[in-house]
Design an enzyme around this catalytic site. Structure first.
Site, PDB file in Angstrom:
ATOM      1  N   SER A   1       0.816  -1.219   0.000  1.00  0.00           N
ATOM      2  CA  SER A   1       0.000   0.000   0.000  1.00  0.00           C
ATOM      3  C   SER A   1       0.852   1.274   0.000  1.00  0.00           C
ATOM      4  O   SER A   1       1.996   1.266   0.442  1.00  0.00           O
ATOM      5  CB  SER A   1      -0.908   0.028   1.228  1.00  0.00           C
ATOM      6  OG  SER A   1      -1.676  -1.138   1.298  1.00  0.00           O
TER       7      SER A   1
HETATM    8  N1  SAH Z   1      -0.232  -5.542   3.923  1.00  0.00           N
HETATM    9  C1  SAH Z   1       0.504  -5.835   2.698  1.00  0.00           C
HETATM   10  C2  SAH Z   1      -0.256  -5.511   1.452  1.00  0.00           C
HETATM   11  C3  SAH Z   1      -1.241  -6.543   1.171  1.00  0.00           C
HETATM   12  S1  SAH Z   1      -1.885  -6.673  -0.468  1.00  0.00           S
HETATM   13  C4  SAH Z   1       1.845  -5.146   2.686  1.00  0.00           C
HETATM   14  O1  SAH Z   1       2.149  -4.380   3.604  1.00  0.00           O
HETATM   15  O2  SAH Z   1       2.621  -5.413   1.764  1.00  0.00           O
HETATM   16  C5  SAH Z   1      -3.198  -7.781  -0.049  1.00  0.00           C
HETATM   17  C6  SAH Z   1      -2.750  -9.191   0.316  1.00  0.00           C
HETATM   18  O3  SAH Z   1      -3.886  -9.893   0.783  1.00  0.00           O
HETATM   19  C7  SAH Z   1      -2.209  -9.983  -0.850  1.00  0.00           C
HETATM   20  O4  SAH Z   1      -0.926 -10.452  -0.534  1.00  0.00           O
HETATM   21  C8  SAH Z   1      -3.212 -11.127  -1.009  1.00  0.00           C
HETATM   22  O5  SAH Z   1      -2.610 -12.336  -1.429  1.00  0.00           O
HETATM   23  C9  SAH Z   1      -3.759 -11.244   0.402  1.00  0.00           C
HETATM   24  N2  SAH Z   1      -5.066 -11.873   0.521  1.00  0.00           N
HETATM   25  C10 SAH Z   1      -6.155 -11.762  -0.264  1.00  0.00           C
HETATM   26  N3  SAH Z   1      -7.177 -12.480   0.237  1.00  0.00           N
HETATM   27  C11 SAH Z   1      -6.718 -13.069   1.371  1.00  0.00           C
HETATM   28  C12 SAH Z   1      -7.309 -13.938   2.335  1.00  0.00           C
HETATM   29  N4  SAH Z   1      -8.573 -14.359   2.254  1.00  0.00           N
HETATM   30  N5  SAH Z   1      -6.530 -14.349   3.377  1.00  0.00           N
HETATM   31  C13 SAH Z   1      -5.255 -13.940   3.494  1.00  0.00           C
HETATM   32  N6  SAH Z   1      -4.643 -13.114   2.606  1.00  0.00           N
HETATM   33  C14 SAH Z   1      -5.378 -12.691   1.560  1.00  0.00           C
END
Ligand code: SAH
Length: 215
Positions: free
Chosen positions: A63
């Site tokens: 993000s």
């Molecule tokens: N917080 C992260 C950004 C996350 S992007 C950072 O600081 O880099 C969103 C993430 O959520 C992705 O890696 C995706 O694979 C994950 N995601 C999506 N659905 C999910 C679920 N049901 N459970 C766990 N992770 C999930």
């Protein structure tokens, strides 16, 4: 790179965070301390401290720094909390949380992202973070209840298990689909058996998958 990146983080805090109204001193210090460039793929390192989200592979993103700070502030962490993060991604948000809370559980659906993030968090001595592989739309009941929950992917509606795993006086911050392709970053408080909701911003996150995510 170390000194230069530190200076870049100072500048990022001034220009992107403080100027936009983020003043929580502990959050700003965490952003200065965590080397964001290590969480960004080599090809995008030059842009590590830019005012923008960045691709981290597998169609996922890390993000924008302002959004990370805004969500973190909303959790009002004092240092004693147990926190759940849904969507580990690069692990950057987890590293920030690691400095502000006692214990962090973070759940990632994509095993390759989870193991990469886990290795980096170990290298940065974030010993209070545990990375789990699984469907975080179900929360992580094994370590519940949580004083704070942060969801870093967009949910179509509030996943019930996350509310159920919130401690009394708990805070939950989550992007909820608003129907026009964007989402409303929503802060939920659970106090004395009552739930209150407050919209913080318009955001654009990648979709939450899994049982309570986008099918
Ligand atoms: N917080 C992260 C950004 C996350 S992007 C950072 O600081 O880099 C969103 C993430 O959520 C992705 O890696 C995706 O694979 C994950 N995601 C999506 N659905 C999910 C679920 N049901 N459970 C766990 N992770 C999930």
């Amino acid at each position: 790179m170390t000194d230069r990146s530190w200076a870049e983080r100072r500048r990022m805090v001034e220009e992107q965070l403080r100027r936009r109204g983020i003043h929580d001193a502990r959050v700003l210090q965490a952003v200065i301390d965590v080397p964001r460039h290590l969480f960004v793929p080599l090809a995008a390192r030059e842009a590590s401290y830019d005012d923008t989200p960045l691709a981290i592979g597998h169609g996922q993103t890390i993000s924008q720094p302002y959004i990370v700070a805004l969500m973190t502030c909303a959790l009002e962490l004092q240092g004693s909390e147990r926190v759940l993060e849904v969507g580990t991604g690069s692990g950057y948000q987890s590293a920030i949380l690691s400095r502000l809370a006692r214990e962090v559980h973070t759940v990632e659906l994509v095993a390759k992202l989870a193991s990469k993030a886990s290795r980096l968090l170990v290298r940065l001595a974030c010993g209070n973070v545990t990375v789990h592989v699984g469907d975080g739309s179900l929360g992580w009941p094994e370590a519940a209840p949580y004083d704070a929950v942060i969801v870093t992917a967009a949910a179509p509606a509030m996943p019930a298990p996350l509310l159920q795993q919130l401690a009394d006086n708990g805070r939950l911050v989550i992007p909820l689909a608003s129907g026009n392709g964007f989402q409303l970053l929503t802060l939920v408080r659970y106090e004395g058996g009552r739930i209150s909701e407050h919209v913080l911003a318009n955001v654009a996150f990648v979709p939450l998958r899994g049982k309570f995510g986008v099918r």
